[in-house]
Design an enzyme around this catalytic site. Sequence first.
Site, PDB file in Angstrom:
ATOM      1  N   GLU A   1       0.810  -1.226   0.000  1.00  0.00           N
ATOM      2  CA  GLU A   1       0.000   0.000   0.000  1.00  0.00           C
ATOM      3  C   GLU A   1       0.849   1.285   0.000  1.00  0.00           C
ATOM      4  OE1 GLU A   1      -2.908  -0.436   3.131  1.00  0.00           O
ATOM      5  OE2 GLU A   1      -3.964  -1.996   2.022  1.00  0.00           O
TER       6      GLU A   1
ATOM      7  N   GLU B   1      -4.132  -8.733  -1.618  1.00  0.00           N
ATOM      8  CA  GLU B   1      -4.697  -8.643  -0.262  1.00  0.00           C
ATOM      9  C   GLU B   1      -6.171  -8.281  -0.303  1.00  0.00           C
ATOM     10  OE1 GLU B   1      -2.472  -6.370   2.718  1.00  0.00           O
ATOM     11  OE2 GLU B   1      -4.404  -5.703   3.524  1.00  0.00           O
TER      12      GLU B   1
END
Length: 480
Positions: A228, A330
């Site tokens: 991220e 994810e």
Amino acid sequence: MNKIILPLCLIGLAGCIQRESGPVFTSGAKKVSVYTTADKTGQRLSPEGTFAFKPFGQPLETEPCVFVDPSRLFQTFTGIGGALTDASAETFAKMPLNKQREILTAYYDRKAGIGYSLARTPIHSSDFSSGSYTYVDEGDKELKSFSVAHDLKYRIPFIKQAIAAAGGLTLFVSPWSPPAWMKDNNDMLHGGKLKKEFYQAWADYYVKFIKAYEKEGIPVWGLTVQNEPMASQKWESCIYTAEEERDFIKNYLGPTLKREGLASKKLIGWDHNRDLLFQRAGVLLDDPDTAKYLWGIGFHWYEKWHGDSIFENVKLTRETYPDTNLLLTEACNYPFSWKTINDWNWGELYGKSMISDFNNGAVAWTDWNMLLDETGGPNHVGNFCFAPLHGDTRKGSLHYMNSYYYIGHFSKFIRPGARRAASSSSRAQLLTTAFLNKDGSLAVVVMNQSKDKIAYRLCLAGKAVELSALPHSISTLVVE
């Protein structure tokens, strides 16, 4: 048990020979075995029986159908799995031995479980750790103190057991943050950026981690650049613009992996949401000096909390960069609450995402924590989430969420090396994807999002099997 009446029409199957080497479906298929999970029933990956094909011609508009053509094949499937985090490992260690065996069987056994073949693990701590930590001493720029001794208590033994239970796992690794002293905010948490003077030291850190894990008997297949990279979180995080990630790969991480004999490791960029997927892929892949190091582009699903998921971005990226592998790295449902743990929508979110991501070109799909405790943790910043399995460490009991079964409808029947086959539905309520396995079996997933029971046909070369999709259900049809 509710009787299923579903017509399965299979299109264009005569001779059905793949032009490239790989799986081949022949026109001799005579039966389909059906496995179903459905709301308000006891059916959980339950066998519904085996049904014979019958001749079937042109369907009418009033007859719902799912069409499959295994002569038209697309991306090669890499695998499905979940993350082996500190939280998962700690929870596993606190469970009774019989429950530990059950967990390993449930996830990794192909017959008694759902046959996970893919895994992810963090490079040092993430939010799903009991605390922040790294593998080096403060300020050790030359990484002389590097050691994964921290992981020997829980995570490394857990990963070894998972690998043994699966008979081998495709494992990739991801960092959440460099050590605090390498960052401009001097903090592993709350975003911040990697200082340029530590680009090389950080690239060396990946190499030391991979080699240390492999020395412990844990093969590493690949790695992502940064988890991220556009999120400043209250947990471990680090920001890279697209240009910063491009330059880190091109000038440091890629060359370092090559120099250290790790060029075969699959390097994956982005590792964040679908919303900026196409933009990030463009910056990374339009630079040939960066693209040569990249095997794929990873993405997460969390933009769905701001509206419907942007699956079109997966498709556009796949169409623009067809030689680059796309994979979901994810996904999880949150926030955690025992009050909502049995809500049916948790599984349906997985089913819709997996079908849509695969149909738009993804080659793999990785859930987040494969196991969490009764709190939705442990998590050192209180970011508690759901996992397909929750272990109650107080009672020694194990809770299966419906998401476990939804994932299993893919992972149990679609195996690494399969090719996605053309499939379509004549009803918006029925979502479908199909894969042709290397053994010649055809796995067709059909998900009914509606509250109604829907009779339909899945058409294959002028033949059909009549079945029906129960309300809020998912089925896998294995054609042999």
